[in-house]
Scaffold this motif. Structure first.
Motif, PDB file in Angstrom:
ATOM      1  N   GLY A  30       3.429   5.364  -9.379  1.00  0.00           N
ATOM      2  CA  GLY A  30       2.625   5.037 -10.356  1.00  0.00           C
ATOM      3  C   GLY A  30       3.483   3.206 -10.748  1.00  0.00           C
ATOM      4  O   GLY A  30       3.732   2.484 -10.411  1.00  0.00           O
ATOM      5  N   ALA A  31       3.085   3.073 -12.315  1.00  0.00           N
ATOM      6  CA  ALA A  31       3.360   1.626 -12.020  1.00  0.00           C
ATOM      7  C   ALA A  31       4.870   1.210 -12.733  1.00  0.00           C
ATOM      8  O   ALA A  31       5.432   0.201 -12.552  1.00  0.00           O
ATOM      9  N   GLY A  32       5.356   2.601 -13.202  1.00  0.00           N
ATOM     10  CA  GLY A  32       6.840   2.165 -13.561  1.00  0.00           C
ATOM     11  C   GLY A  32       7.278   2.017 -12.067  1.00  0.00           C
ATOM     12  O   GLY A  32       8.170   0.993 -11.729  1.00  0.00           O
ATOM     13  N   GLU A  33       7.385   2.229 -10.821  1.00  0.00           N
ATOM     14  CA  GLU A  33       7.622   2.465  -9.394  1.00  0.00           C
ATOM     15  C   GLU A  33       7.201   0.984  -8.974  1.00  0.00           C
ATOM     16  O   GLU A  33       7.918  -0.288  -8.444  1.00  0.00           O
ATOM     17  N   LEU A  34       5.842  -0.044  -9.507  1.00  0.00           N
ATOM     18  CA  LEU A  34       5.427  -1.092  -9.224  1.00  0.00           C
ATOM     19  C   LEU A  34       6.528  -1.614 -10.235  1.00  0.00           C
ATOM     20  O   LEU A  34       6.489  -3.512  -9.620  1.00  0.00           O
ATOM     21  N   LEU A  35       6.425  -1.629 -11.319  1.00  0.00           N
ATOM     22  CA  LEU A  35       7.822  -3.264 -12.295  1.00  0.00           C
ATOM     23  C   LEU A  35       8.771  -3.269 -11.464  1.00  0.00           C
ATOM     24  O   LEU A  35       9.387  -3.678 -11.638  1.00  0.00           O
ATOM     25  N   ASP A  36       9.709  -1.711 -11.387  1.00  0.00           N
ATOM     26  CA  ASP A  36      10.780  -1.639 -10.536  1.00  0.00           C
ATOM     27  C   ASP A  36      10.817  -2.683  -9.570  1.00  0.00           C
ATOM     28  O   ASP A  36      11.584  -3.440  -9.395  1.00  0.00           O
TER      29      ASP A  36
END
Length: 108
Positions: A30-36
């Motif tokens: 998800g976007a949270g992992e992309l942000l990380d």
């Protein structure tokens, strides 16, 4: 006027595209992992703004976290605009400045 779910999804797609422009790559859940993957490019206030939008989006789209109250349309819209603005600014900072053209050199 678009529904709260529609705006959450639209801003979410914009956020994911911007994260990819910053170098985030899948497979990610998800976007949270992309942000990380690119969080080192953001300062703390910027990171908090993007994470805030992602939490609101997850609540609207997935109903999670359950203990979080459902945000209003205005909250999602404002958080989405802020997240996109932050990431657009980071993308702009990372692009090299255009080189000044030298008309004398161009004639050669």
């Amino acid at each position: 006027m678009a529904s709260i779910r529609d705006i959450a999804i639209e801003y979410g797609q914009q956020v994911e595209r911007l994260l990819e422009q910053l170098g985030a790559r899948g497979p990610a859940r998800g976007a949270g992992e992309l942000l990380d993957q690119v969080k080192h490019l953001l300062d703390e206030p910027e990171l908090r703004r993007v994470r805030r939008f992602l939490r609101l989006r997850n609540k609207v789209v997935h109903g999670k976290p359950v203990e979080m109250p459902m945000p209003s349309w205005e909250q999602v819209d404002q958080a989405g605009r802020e997240a996109v603005g932050v990431l657009t600014g980071v993308v702009a900072r990372r692009r090299p400045a255009p080189q000044a053209r030298d008309p004398l050199r161009d004639k050669q």
